[in-house]
Write a protein that holds these residues in place. Structure first.
Motif, PDB file in Angstrom:
ATOM      1  N   LYS A   1     -34.310  22.751-138.745  1.00 19.21           N
ATOM      2  CA  LYS A   1     -32.979  22.459-138.225  1.00 19.21           C
ATOM      3  C   LYS A   1     -32.286  23.760-137.854  1.00 19.21           C
ATOM      4  O   LYS A   1     -32.233  24.694-138.640  1.00 19.21           O
ATOM      5  CB  LYS A   1     -32.158  21.707-139.272  1.00 19.21           C
ATOM      6  CG  LYS A   1     -30.818  21.229-138.761  1.00 19.21           C
ATOM      7  CD  LYS A   1     -30.044  20.465-139.823  1.00 19.21           C
ATOM      8  CE  LYS A   1     -30.639  19.089-139.992  1.00 19.21           C
ATOM      9  NZ  LYS A   1     -29.833  18.221-140.857  1.00 19.21           N
ATOM     10  N   LEU A   2     -31.772  23.802-136.642  1.00 18.52           N
ATOM     11  CA  LEU A   2     -30.930  24.901-136.175  1.00 18.52           C
ATOM     12  C   LEU A   2     -29.595  24.263-135.822  1.00 18.52           C
ATOM     13  O   LEU A   2     -29.545  23.338-135.005  1.00 18.52           O
ATOM     14  CB  LEU A   2     -31.541  25.564-134.947  1.00 18.52           C
ATOM     15  CG  LEU A   2     -32.923  26.168-135.157  1.00 18.52           C
ATOM     16  CD1 LEU A   2     -33.633  26.366-133.839  1.00 18.52           C
ATOM     17  CD2 LEU A   2     -32.822  27.466-135.906  1.00 18.52           C
ATOM     18  N   LYS A   3     -28.517  24.712-136.458  1.00 17.46           N
ATOM     19  CA  LYS A   3     -27.230  24.077-136.196  1.00 17.46           C
ATOM     20  C   LYS A   3     -26.091  25.061-136.409  1.00 17.46           C
ATOM     21  O   LYS A   3     -26.256  26.092-137.066  1.00 17.46           O
ATOM     22  CB  LYS A   3     -27.045  22.838-137.070  1.00 17.46           C
ATOM     23  CG  LYS A   3     -26.942  23.110-138.555  1.00 17.46           C
ATOM     24  CD  LYS A   3     -26.755  21.807-139.315  1.00 17.46           C
ATOM     25  CE  LYS A   3     -26.244  22.043-140.721  1.00 17.46           C
ATOM     26  NZ  LYS A   3     -25.884  20.805-141.370  1.00 17.46           N
ATOM     27  N   SER A   4     -24.933  24.714-135.868  1.00 18.68           N
ATOM     28  CA  SER A   4     -23.756  25.566-135.989  1.00 18.68           C
ATOM     29  C   SER A   4     -22.940  25.267-137.239  1.00 18.68           C
ATOM     30  O   SER A   4     -22.200  26.112-137.713  1.00 18.68           O
ATOM     31  CB  SER A   4     -22.854  25.395-134.762  1.00 18.68           C
ATOM     32  OG  SER A   4     -23.549  25.795-133.614  1.00 18.68           O
ATOM     33  N   GLU A   5     -23.089  24.072-137.768  1.00 17.86           N
ATOM     34  CA  GLU A   5     -22.317  23.673-138.933  1.00 17.86           C
ATOM     35  C   GLU A   5     -22.866  24.315-140.207  1.00 17.86           C
ATOM     36  O   GLU A   5     -23.997  24.786-140.246  1.00 17.86           O
ATOM     37  CB  GLU A   5     -22.335  22.141-139.115  1.00 17.86           C
ATOM     38  CG  GLU A   5     -21.762  21.365-137.953  1.00 17.86           C
ATOM     39  CD  GLU A   5     -22.758  21.215-136.812  1.00 17.86           C
ATOM     40  OE1 GLU A   5     -23.985  21.211-137.069  1.00 17.86           O
ATOM     41  OE2 GLU A   5     -22.312  21.144-135.654  1.00 17.86           O
TER      42      GLU A   5
ATOM     43  N   LEU B   1     -24.608  24.930-143.640  1.00 21.33           N
ATOM     44  CA  LEU B   1     -25.850  24.395-144.202  1.00 21.33           C
ATOM     45  C   LEU B   1     -25.615  23.924-145.635  1.00 21.33           C
ATOM     46  O   LEU B   1     -24.769  24.456-146.340  1.00 21.33           O
ATOM     47  CB  LEU B   1     -26.941  25.475-144.187  1.00 21.33           C
ATOM     48  CG  LEU B   1     -27.304  26.033-142.821  1.00 21.33           C
ATOM     49  CD1 LEU B   1     -28.302  27.163-142.968  1.00 21.33           C
ATOM     50  CD2 LEU B   1     -27.849  24.954-141.914  1.00 21.33           C
TER      51      LEU B   1
ATOM     52  N   GLU C   1     -27.338  33.287-131.584  1.00 23.38           N
ATOM     53  CA  GLU C   1     -27.589  32.282-130.566  1.00 23.38           C
ATOM     54  C   GLU C   1     -29.086  32.037-130.546  1.00 23.38           C
ATOM     55  O   GLU C   1     -29.851  32.893-130.983  1.00 23.38           O
ATOM     56  CB  GLU C   1     -27.122  32.764-129.191  1.00 23.38           C
ATOM     57  CG  GLU C   1     -25.634  32.963-129.090  1.00 23.38           C
ATOM     58  CD  GLU C   1     -25.202  33.424-127.699  1.00 23.38           C
ATOM     59  OE1 GLU C   1     -26.022  33.344-126.752  1.00 23.38           O
ATOM     60  OE2 GLU C   1     -24.061  33.862-127.573  1.00 23.38           O
TER      61      GLU C   1
ATOM     62  N   ILE D   1     -33.008  26.828-128.477  1.00 16.51           N
ATOM     63  CA  ILE D   1     -33.368  25.877-129.526  1.00 16.51           C
ATOM     64  C   ILE D   1     -34.819  25.398-129.440  1.00 16.51           C
ATOM     65  O   ILE D   1     -35.559  25.479-130.417  1.00 16.51           O
ATOM     66  CB  ILE D   1     -32.405  24.659-129.532  1.00 16.51           C
ATOM     67  CG1 ILE D   1     -30.953  25.110-129.707  1.00 16.51           C
ATOM     68  CG2 ILE D   1     -32.811  23.652-130.594  1.00 16.51           C
ATOM     69  CD1 ILE D   1     -30.586  25.621-131.058  1.00 16.51           C
TER      70      ILE D   1
ATOM     71  N   GLU E   1     -37.576  26.288-132.264  1.00 17.84           N
ATOM     72  CA  GLU E   1     -38.225  25.247-133.073  1.00 17.84           C
ATOM     73  C   GLU E   1     -39.750  25.323-132.954  1.00 17.84           C
ATOM     74  O   GLU E   1     -40.456  25.159-133.945  1.00 17.84           O
ATOM     75  CB  GLU E   1     -37.708  23.869-132.662  1.00 17.84           C
ATOM     76  CG  GLU E   1     -36.275  23.628-133.099  1.00 17.84           C
ATOM     77  CD  GLU E   1     -35.684  22.345-132.548  1.00 17.84           C
ATOM     78  OE1 GLU E   1     -36.245  21.767-131.574  1.00 17.84           O
ATOM     79  OE2 GLU E   1     -34.646  21.914-133.095  1.00 17.84           O
TER      80      GLU E   1
ATOM     81  N   HIS F   1     -34.011  25.807-142.317  1.00 14.05           N
ATOM     82  CA  HIS F   1     -32.709  25.518-141.719  1.00 14.05           C
ATOM     83  C   HIS F   1     -32.029  26.847-141.456  1.00 14.05           C
ATOM     84  O   HIS F   1     -31.927  27.690-142.345  1.00 14.05           O
ATOM     85  CB  HIS F   1     -31.846  24.680-142.672  1.00 14.05           C
ATOM     86  CG  HIS F   1     -32.296  23.262-142.779  1.00 14.05           C
ATOM     87  ND1 HIS F   1     -31.456  22.257-143.195  1.00 14.05           N
ATOM     88  CD2 HIS F   1     -33.490  22.662-142.526  1.00 14.05           C
ATOM     89  CE1 HIS F   1     -32.111  21.107-143.190  1.00 14.05           C
ATOM     90  NE2 HIS F   1     -33.351  21.337-142.795  1.00 14.05           N
TER      91      HIS F   1
ATOM     92  N   ARG G   1     -28.594  28.615-139.660  1.00 16.09           N
ATOM     93  CA  ARG G   1     -27.273  28.383-139.073  1.00 16.09           C
ATOM     94  C   ARG G   1     -27.076  29.333-137.899  1.00 16.09           C
ATOM     95  O   ARG G   1     -27.197  30.544-138.035  1.00 16.09           O
ATOM     96  CB  ARG G   1     -26.182  28.592-140.111  1.00 16.09           C
ATOM     97  CG  ARG G   1     -24.817  28.229-139.580  1.00 16.09           C
ATOM     98  CD  ARG G   1     -23.805  28.229-140.683  1.00 16.09           C
ATOM     99  NE  ARG G   1     -22.496  27.946-140.122  1.00 16.09           N
ATOM    100  CZ  ARG G   1     -21.370  28.111-140.787  1.00 16.09           C
ATOM    101  NH1 ARG G   1     -21.398  28.544-142.034  1.00 16.09           N
ATOM    102  NH2 ARG G   1     -20.230  27.844-140.223  1.00 16.09           N
TER     103      ARG G   1
END
Length: 143
Positions: free
Chosen positions: A13-17, A19, A58, A61, A65, A88, A90
């Protein structure tokens, strides 16, 4: 128990929110394994005498992955007993630099040795980066 519950899985998982450590831990728990290893990176507040306010990352994505999946495959080749892997990361946050900092600082300051085992002998090795090795070369005891 579901027969597929212990089939090795990768969770990427790559996300801005923010972890969740609990979420990641729950993903990798396996009834056939006796431990969960986690690395949690944090931003240190300074680097080379400069105050660190925050870091931003940045990613491309889909390519990121794909590369993480390759890392997971390599882990399974080297350590077949590893069950579930969760990576994961961030984005726009402060984790990658902390990972590098932890590894480099550990090598430089923590008294850890490894035993290299060969076909007919073994040898104890220390981290060459350790500050205490540079200061006290005569105090090292080899077994």
């Amino acid at each position: 128990m579901d027969e597929n519950e212990d089939v090795p899985k990768d969770f990427i998982k790559l996300k801005s929110e923010k972890l969740s450590v609990d979420e990641v831990s729950e993903l990798v728990v396996s009834p056939s394994c006796g431990a969960v290893s986690l690395f949690i990176g944090i931003t240190r507040n300074n680097f080379e005498g400069k105050k660190v306010i925050h870091l931003e990352y940045e990613a491309y994505i889909s390519m990121a992955e794909t590369e993480i999946k390759k890392i997971c495959r390599n882990i399974r080749q080297k350590w077949p007993s590893v069950k579930h892997i969760a990576v994961h990361h961030r984005l726009g946050a402060e984790s990658l630099e902390a990972v590098m900092y932890c590894i480099n600082t550990l090598k430089a300051s923590v008294p850890i040795w490894k035993k290299e085992i060969y076909e007919d002998e073994y040898s104890w090795k220390e981290n060459k980066e350790c500050f205490w090795l540079k200061e006290k070369k005569t105090d090292i005891i080899y077994l």
